[in-house]
Design an enzyme around this catalytic site. Structure first.
Site, PDB file in Angstrom:
ATOM      1  NE  ARG A   1       0.208   1.434   4.539  1.00 48.45           N
ATOM      2  CZ  ARG A   1       0.907   2.360   5.182  1.00 48.45           C
ATOM      3  NH1 ARG A   1       1.447   3.373   4.532  1.00 48.45           N
ATOM      4  NH2 ARG A   1       1.108   2.298   6.478  1.00 48.45           N
TER       5      ARG A   1
ATOM      6  CD  GLU B   1      -3.158   7.663   9.214  1.00 48.58           C
ATOM      7  OE1 GLU B   1      -1.946   7.874   9.138  1.00 48.58           O
ATOM      8  OE2 GLU B   1      -3.638   6.717   9.871  1.00 48.58           O
TER       9      GLU B   1
ATOM     10  NE  ARG C   1      -3.110   4.662   4.072  1.00 47.32           N
ATOM     11  CZ  ARG C   1      -2.647   4.642   5.324  1.00 47.32           C
ATOM     12  NH1 ARG C   1      -2.905   3.622   6.095  1.00 47.32           N
ATOM     13  NH2 ARG C   1      -1.943   5.646   5.787  1.00 47.32           N
TER      14      ARG C   1
ATOM     15  CB  CYS D   1       0.890   9.990   9.680  1.00 46.79           C
ATOM     16  SG  CYS D   1       1.861   9.467  11.101  1.00 46.79           S
TER      17      CYS D   1
ATOM     18  CB  THR E   1       5.299   7.596  10.804  1.00 47.43           C
ATOM     19  OG1 THR E   1       3.941   7.323  10.483  1.00 47.43           O
ATOM     20  CG2 THR E   1       5.386   8.185  12.189  1.00 47.43           C
TER      21      THR E   1
ATOM     22  NE  ARG F   1       3.070  -2.666   7.680  1.00 49.77           N
ATOM     23  CZ  ARG F   1       2.425  -3.844   7.706  1.00 49.77           C
ATOM     24  NH1 ARG F   1       1.411  -4.050   6.893  1.00 49.77           N
ATOM     25  NH2 ARG F   1       2.795  -4.795   8.530  1.00 49.77           N
TER      26      ARG F   1
ATOM     27  NE  ARG G   1       3.176  -3.562  11.584  1.00 56.02           N
ATOM     28  CZ  ARG G   1       2.459  -2.526  11.139  1.00 56.02           C
ATOM     29  NH1 ARG G   1       1.182  -2.675  10.895  1.00 56.02           N
ATOM     30  NH2 ARG G   1       3.016  -1.357  10.920  1.00 56.02           N
TER      31      ARG G   1
ATOM     32  CD  GLU H   1      -4.178 -15.124   4.987  1.00 55.07           C
ATOM     33  OE1 GLU H   1      -3.377 -14.322   5.513  1.00 55.07           O
ATOM     34  OE2 GLU H   1      -4.982 -14.804   4.103  1.00 55.07           O
TER      35      GLU H   1
END
Length: 369
Positions: free
Chosen positions: A126, A225, A229, A277, A279, A286, A316, A321
Site C-alpha cells: 500500500r 487517514e 490510500r 502522518c 511517519t 508498506r 508483526r 488467514e
C-alpha cells in the site's frame, strides 16, 4: 465597553495560545514542541486548510501513549511549522537535514521474486497519495474533501483492463454492499479515537468511499487517514506482480486526476510523497507478506525481531488467514519509508523474506520440526 471587550479578548487569546500540557511525555512532540517554538508558531494559520499547530499536536496533548503525536493538515503545515516538523522527521526516519528523497516505481528494476516454495499466504503493498491544492485529512475542508472524492470517482470510471471496477461511496451505502465489503475486510470504520482527535472524522461519512477492481486485487480508500490510500494485494507470494499492479494503478489515478483537474500529487523534494502522518513520508509504502515461519517461532520471536531489524524488515503478528492466531504466521514488511525508493524497499522485502525462509528451513531441522 469596547475597551472592556478588547481587554477580555487579550485574556482569551492568552488562554487559547497558552503552551499546552503534552500528555504523551515520551513522544517526539514532547521533545520537539518547546515553549519557544510554540510561542513563535501558535498563532499561525495555514493558507490551504486553516490549520494550526494546536490542531497538529492534538493527539499528543489528549493521549499519553503517542510515539510521534503529530499530523499535518495540509502541505503548508510541513513548511509553515518546519521548526517542529523538520527535526522531528529527521529523528524518526534517521535522515540528515539536507537529505533529498527519490521516488522510483520502475518495476523492471526488481530482480527475482519471493521463492515460490515459501509458505506465503498473501501479499499486500500500500501507498498513500495526496492531490495538490487540497488539505490533508486532519485539516481538509468539507468542500475540499468532496472535491477529492469527485476527482477520484471520475478517474476510477476510466480504469480499464484488470484495474476496472467500481467506486462505493460510504454515504447512502446499500446494506448488502456494506456487508460484502466488511466480509472482504475492505471497509474502514469510524470510531478510531486517534483519527477523531486528529480531526480526520469530521463530517463522517461524507466524501469517503472505497474502490475495488473486479478481481478484488486493487483497492483505493478515499479520504480516510490519507486522501488516497492505494492498495494492491493477492493470495500467494507474487510480490513482483503485486508491485506491478500497484505501479500501474497509481499511474492510472495520477494521469486521470491530472487530465481532469490539471493537478498532480503532492511530491516534496525533501520528503517525497506528502502524507498526513510524518511517519509515512517518502514512499508511504508498506510492502508485506503473510508467511509461516515455524522454525523462527521455535527459535523465539525476540530473535526473529532482531533478525528482521538486520534485514531492514518489521515483523508483526497476524490474525492469520482464518481469523485466529495460528502462532507461526507473521506479517513481514519493509521497515523504512523515507530515504529509499519504492524499488529499493520492495527489493529489500523480497530478498529479506527469501533469507528468512532459507533460515527457517535450517531452524526447523535444528528443532526437529
Amino acid at each position: 465597553g469596547v475597551n472592556k471587550l478588547y481587554e477580555e479578548d487579550l485574556e482569551l487569546q492568552k488562554k487559547i495560545f497558552e503552551f499546552p500540557t503534552i500528555q504523551s511525555t515520551h513522544s517526539l512532540v514532547a521533545k520537539h514542541v518547546t515553549k519557544e517554538k510554540w510561542d513563535k508558531l501558535a498563532r499561525h494559520i495555514t493558507a490551504t486548510a486553516g490549520f494550526t499547530l494546536a490542531k497538529a499536536i492534538a493527539c499528543a496533548v489528549e493521549f499519553d501513549n503517542q510515539h510521534c503525536g503529530i499530523y499535518a493538515g495540509d502541505w503548508d503545515s510541513y513548511k509553515d511549522f518546519a521548526d517542529v516538523f523538520d527535526p522531528l522527521i529527521q529523528e524518526y526516519h534517521g535522515i540528515s537535514a539536507d537529505a533529498k528523497h527519490t521516488s522510483d516505481m520502475d518495476f523492471s528494476k526488481i530482480t527475482g521474486n519471493v521463492n515460490p516454495k515459501a509458505p506465503v499466504h498473501s501479499t499486500r503493498i500500500r501507498v498513500g497519495r495526496s492531490i495538490d491544492g487540497y488539505g490533508l485529512s486532519p485539516g481538509i475542508t468539507k468542500e475540499q474533501r468532496l472535491g477529492v472524492e469527485k476527482l477520484f470517482s471520475d478517474a476510477s470510471a476510466k480504469f480499464s483492463g484488470d484495474l476496472a471496477g467500481k467506486y462505493y461511496p460510504l454515504t447512502g451505502m446499500d446494506e448488502a454492499v456494506r456487508q460484502q465489503l466488511v466480509d472482504d475486510h475492505f471497509l474502514f470504520m469510524s470510531g478510531d479515537r486517534n483519527l477523531q482527535v486528529a480531526g480526520m472524522e469530521r463530517d463522517w461519512p461524507e466524501g469517503r468511499g472505497i474502490f475495488h477492481n473486479t478481481d478484488k486485487t486493487f483497492l483505493v480508500w478515499v479520504n480516510e487517514e490519507d486522501q488516497l490510500r492505494i492498495i494492491s494485494m493477492e493470495k500467494g507470494g507474487d510480490v513482483l506482480g503485486v508491485f506491478k499492479r500497484l505501479a500501474k494503478g497509481i499511474q492510472a489515478v495520477g494521469d486521470s486526476v491530472q487530465a481532469e483537474s490539471g493537478k498532480g500529487f503532492m511530491l516534496d523534494e525533501k520528503y517525497g510523497y506528502v502524507h498526513s502522518c510524518p511517519t509515512n513520508l517518502g514512499t508511504g509504502m508498506r510492502a508485506s507478506v503473510h508467511i509461516d515461519l515455524p522454525g523462527w517461532t521455535k527459535e523465539g520471536t525476540d530473535k526473529l525481531k532482531a533478525r528482521c531489524e538486520e534485514l531492514a524488515l518489521q515483523p508483526r503478528g497476524t490474525r492469520g488467514e482464518s481469523g485466529g492466531q495460528t502462532g507461526i504466521t507473521y506479517d513481514i514488511s519493509n521497515k523504512h519509508r523515507l530515504g529509499y525508493s519504492e524499488v529499493q524497499l520492495v527489493q529489500t522485502m523480497i530478498d529479506g523474506v527469501n533469507k528468512l525462509y532459507e533460515e527457517d528451513l535450517a531452524l526447523q531441522k535444528k528443532h526437529g520440526i
